[in-house]
Design a protein around this motif. Structure first.
Motif, PDB file in Angstrom:
ATOM      1  N   GLY A  40       0.790  -1.213   0.000  1.00 45.71           N
ATOM      2  CA  GLY A  40       0.000   0.000   0.000  1.00 45.71           C
ATOM      3  C   GLY A  40       0.825   1.268   0.000  1.00 45.71           C
ATOM      4  O   GLY A  40       2.051   1.235   0.104  1.00 45.71           O
ATOM      5  N   PRO A  41       0.124   2.414  -0.091  1.00 40.28           N
ATOM      6  CA  PRO A  41       0.785   3.727  -0.117  1.00 40.28           C
ATOM      7  C   PRO A  41       0.906   4.322   1.278  1.00 40.28           C
ATOM      8  O   PRO A  41       0.263   3.884   2.224  1.00 40.28           O
ATOM      9  N   SER A  42       1.733   5.355   1.363  1.00 43.20           N
ATOM     10  CA  SER A  42       1.939   6.081   2.603  1.00 43.20           C
ATOM     11  C   SER A  42       2.150   7.551   2.265  1.00 43.20           C
ATOM     12  O   SER A  42       2.793   7.876   1.274  1.00 43.20           O
ATOM     13  N   ILE A  43       1.596   8.427   3.088  1.00 43.88           N
ATOM     14  CA  ILE A  43       1.793   9.863   2.859  1.00 43.88           C
ATOM     15  C   ILE A  43       1.902  10.566   4.209  1.00 43.88           C
ATOM     16  O   ILE A  43       1.204  10.223   5.160  1.00 43.88           O
ATOM     17  N   GLY A  44       2.808  11.508   4.304  1.00 48.87           N
ATOM     18  CA  GLY A  44       2.978  12.318   5.503  1.00 48.87           C
ATOM     19  C   GLY A  44       3.031  13.786   5.119  1.00 48.87           C
ATOM     20  O   GLY A  44       3.702  14.156   4.152  1.00 48.87           O
ATOM     21  N   ILE A  45       2.317  14.622   5.866  1.00 46.36           N
ATOM     22  CA  ILE A  45       2.230  16.046   5.549  1.00 46.36           C
ATOM     23  C   ILE A  45       2.561  16.848   6.807  1.00 46.36           C
ATOM     24  O   ILE A  45       2.073  16.553   7.892  1.00 46.36           O
ATOM     25  N   ASP A  46       3.387  17.853   6.630  1.00 53.03           N
ATOM     26  CA  ASP A  46       3.717  18.781   7.707  1.00 53.03           C
ATOM     27  C   ASP A  46       3.801  20.171   7.088  1.00 53.03           C
ATOM     28  O   ASP A  46       3.716  20.317   5.869  1.00 53.03           O
ATOM     29  N   ILE A  67       9.820   9.021  -0.223  1.00 57.44           N
ATOM     30  CA  ILE A  67      10.472  10.113  -0.940  1.00 57.44           C
ATOM     31  C   ILE A  67      10.067  11.411  -0.251  1.00 57.44           C
ATOM     32  O   ILE A  67       8.870  11.706  -0.139  1.00 57.44           O
ATOM     33  N   GLN A  68      11.086  12.146   0.213  1.00 57.84           N
ATOM     34  CA  GLN A  68      10.834  13.409   0.901  1.00 57.84           C
ATOM     35  C   GLN A  68      11.922  14.393   0.499  1.00 57.84           C
ATOM     36  O   GLN A  68      13.106  14.084   0.600  1.00 57.84           O
ATOM     37  N   SER A  77      13.038  15.260  -2.343  1.00 60.11           N
ATOM     38  CA  SER A  77      13.824  14.608  -3.390  1.00 60.11           C
ATOM     39  C   SER A  77      14.874  13.626  -2.860  1.00 60.11           C
ATOM     40  O   SER A  77      15.805  13.265  -3.550  1.00 60.11           O
ATOM     41  N   ASP A  78      14.741  13.213  -1.594  1.00 64.22           N
ATOM     42  CA  ASP A  78      15.591  12.172  -1.015  1.00 64.22           C
ATOM     43  C   ASP A  78      14.805  10.878  -0.923  1.00 64.22           C
ATOM     44  O   ASP A  78      13.614  10.884  -0.588  1.00 64.22           O
ATOM     45  N   LEU A  79      15.457   9.778  -1.204  1.00 65.20           N
ATOM     46  CA  LEU A  79      14.842   8.467  -1.119  1.00 65.20           C
ATOM     47  C   LEU A  79      15.338   7.768   0.136  1.00 65.20           C
ATOM     48  O   LEU A  79      16.539   7.614   0.341  1.00 65.20           O
ATOM     49  N   ASP A  80      14.409   7.366   1.000  1.00 67.06           N
ATOM     50  CA  ASP A  80      14.736   6.664   2.229  1.00 67.06           C
ATOM     51  C   ASP A  80      14.198   5.245   2.114  1.00 67.06           C
ATOM     52  O   ASP A  80      12.985   5.036   2.086  1.00 67.06           O
ATOM     53  N   LEU A  81      15.088   4.271   2.029  1.00 71.06           N
ATOM     54  CA  LEU A  81      14.714   2.864   1.944  1.00 71.06           C
ATOM     55  C   LEU A  81      14.740   2.289   3.348  1.00 71.06           C
ATOM     56  O   LEU A  81      15.749   2.367   4.043  1.00 71.06           O
TER      57      LEU A  81
END
Length: 188
Positions: free
Chosen positions: A122-128, A163-164, A166-170
């Motif tokens: 599934g997807p994930s989204i975080g907003i601040d 992706i935050q 433009s950085d990719l966190d695996l």
């Protein structure tokens, strides 16, 4: 490769599992366990919790989120799960969703307690105020269903990426949990 010796006789060159190799293979252990448990599956036991139309509400976590957990059984083998709450340490708003394929129960008996499992993604989204984080994850989960209450207690392995800015966190070491109560659609 190290040489394997049996009673002092050099037999053959075999790869010996070393600590560095075990550390590299450690992330695959939950996948191997789930695959192993799928092979000798016990026949599906009747489960009021795993019934089409049933809705569970509780607390849980997702990929970097924690808060309200909801699970809806869309069919006998398909469910939708979501978590909405705080995102990470920033206190922002986060959402994770999962489409899950409900596998046959591993253990189910007349005591009203069963061990089941599911697999999905599934997807994930975080907003601040300062950022937007978008991600995706896989899910493999074990669930203990207690029919008499009725609740489920779930532990999930959720490898994913975010992706935050433009950085990719695996993140291959992400685990989540849920405790949910099923007041709707449950029939004793």
């Amino acid at each position: 490769y190290e040489m394997l010796r049996v009673t002092g006789v050099q037999t053959c060159a075999l790869p010996i599992l070393t600590r560095p190799l075990l550390r590299k293979l450690a992330p695959l252990a939950p996948l191997a366990l789930m695959g192993f448990l799928a092979l000798p599956s016990v026949a599906e036991a009747a489960s009021p919790i795993r019934t089409q139309g049933n809705l569970g509400l509780g607390v849980g976590s997702g990929l970097y989120h924690s808060g309200l957990s909801v699970k809806y059984f869309a069919g006998a083998t398909h469910s939708l799960q979501g978590v909405i709450g705080t995102h990470g340490y920033s206190g922002g708003l986060g959402f994770s969703g999962d489409y899950l394929y409900e596998m046959p129960t591993i253990i189910g008996d007349t005591t009203g307690i069963e061990l089941g499992w599911a697999i999905g993604a599934g997807p994930s989204i975080g907003i601040d105020d300062n950022y937007l984080a978008i991600g995706a994850h896989g899910t493999i989960g074990l669930e203990i269903n207690i029919q008499a209450v009725p609740i489920d207690i779930v532990l999930e392995y959720k490898p994913g990426f975010v992706i935050q800015d433009s950085d990719l966190d695996l993140d291959l070491y992400n685990f989540a949990g849920h405790i949910r109560f099923y007041p709707f659609g449950w029939k004793p």
